[in-house]
Design a protein around this motif. Sequence first.
Motif, mmCIF file in Angstrom:
data_model
loop_
_atom_site.group_PDB
_atom_site.id
_atom_site.type_symbol
_atom_site.label_atom_id
_atom_site.label_comp_id
_atom_site.label_asym_id
_atom_site.label_seq_id
_atom_site.Cartn_x
_atom_site.Cartn_y
_atom_site.Cartn_z
ATOM 1 N N ALA A 197 41.172 39.699 33.590
ATOM 2 C CA ALA A 197 40.377 39.073 34.650
ATOM 3 C C ALA A 197 40.401 39.927 35.908
ATOM 4 C CB ALA A 197 40.913 37.674 34.945
ATOM 5 N N PHE A 198 41.588 40.469 36.228
ATOM 6 C CA PHE A 198 41.674 41.352 37.397
ATOM 7 C C PHE A 198 40.774 42.573 37.214
ATOM 8 C CE2 PHE A 198 43.178 45.112 39.522
ATOM 9 C CZ PHE A 198 43.333 44.682 40.824
ATOM 10 N N ALA A 199 40.846 43.200 36.034
ATOM 11 C CA ALA A 199 40.050 44.405 35.783
ATOM 12 C C ALA A 199 38.556 44.120 35.917
ATOM 13 C CB ALA A 199 40.375 44.955 34.397
ATOM 14 N N ASP A 200 38.120 42.969 35.393
ATOM 15 C CA ASP A 200 36.697 42.621 35.485
ATOM 16 C C ASP A 200 36.262 42.420 36.929
ATOM 17 O OD1 ASP A 200 36.511 42.738 32.739
ATOM 18 O OD2 ASP A 200 36.637 40.564 32.451
ATOM 19 N N LEU A 201 37.075 41.675 37.684
ATOM 20 C CA LEU A 201 36.715 41.417 39.079
ATOM 21 C C LEU A 201 36.784 42.689 39.917
ATOM 22 C CD1 LEU A 201 38.519 37.999 39.555
ATOM 23 C CD2 LEU A 201 36.082 38.399 39.927
ATOM 24 N N ALA A 202 37.845 43.473 39.728
ATOM 25 C CA ALA A 202 37.979 44.719 40.494
ATOM 26 C C ALA A 202 36.813 45.655 40.191
ATOM 27 C CB ALA A 202 39.307 45.388 40.175
ATOM 28 N N GLY A 203 36.405 45.710 38.923
ATOM 29 C CA GLY A 203 35.272 46.555 38.568
ATOM 30 C C GLY A 203 33.986 46.095 39.214
ATOM 31 N N ALA A 204 33.765 44.771 39.226
ATOM 32 C CA ALA A 204 32.547 44.233 39.830
ATOM 33 C C ALA A 204 32.494 44.506 41.322
ATOM 34 C CB ALA A 204 32.460 42.730 39.559
#
Length: 280
Positions: free
Chosen positions: A235-242
């Motif tokens: 979830a962190f990776a997805d949000l940080a990427g966005a």
Amino acid sequence: MWPTQSWPEAGELWRRAEELGFRHAWVYDHLAWRGTTPWYDAYTTLAAAAAVTSRVRLGTLVTSPNFRHPVPTAHAIKTVDHVSGGRVTIGIGSGGTRRASDAGVLGGGEWTPGERAARFAEWVELLDRLLREPETTYEGTYYAAREVVEEPGCVQRPRVPFVIAGNGPRGMRLAARYGTGWVTSGRAEGREPREVVRSRLEALRAACEAEGRVLDDLVLLTGFTDEPWLESAGAFADLAGAYGELGVTEVALHWPRPGTPWDADMKVFEAVAAEHGEGR
């Protein structure tokens, strides 16, 4: 980092933050926060943290005029810069309005939004001069300084970097003029956080263009929206990427704090650091 534990227990957490690989470790600068006590002083904490770490960058998110005058604040910042060997960045904001934190603790009438903005602009201008110039004399509407000597100055030249929190036009102009970075939480009533950040970044870029500058650090302080930053490492990776696609360069997480809205699984927190920290 929460300044709620006494030393040396708090020192172990700052060392742990560095060991986990975080690039920066921030502390709130308040007398109390939403009624939470004990709440230890930010700059004393940073000086102690600087003495027990060697790599991680240290800073405040954020220092404000609510209870600090620019003259002693500049002196504290310069000292921490020397103790840390030039590893400090100062987050600056206009300050909140909650009595349970630190608004109004010095007495006097409540500041109107216009006065708060005007005080903030003058406060930043004077702090900038105090940290840049060998001697400063200044007479403003709200703040003054008389023959203040700050030699030998900061380790970092021309001064310690500022990341400035300001979501309105005046705050963004201050960030564009005096900051090396800008910080926001993405929170706005009834609006989707990423859309909030996207629109604010557009306004910030316009302010920077008007000043002929580009800001290196665009910091997102998480934990004030419903986004699941620490639900899982994925979830962190997805949000940080966005948010990275929008232009955000740094993400600030709260160290998990049991019994509060900022609680989280330490295993997830450590996994995020392992996957995204310094040197990963």
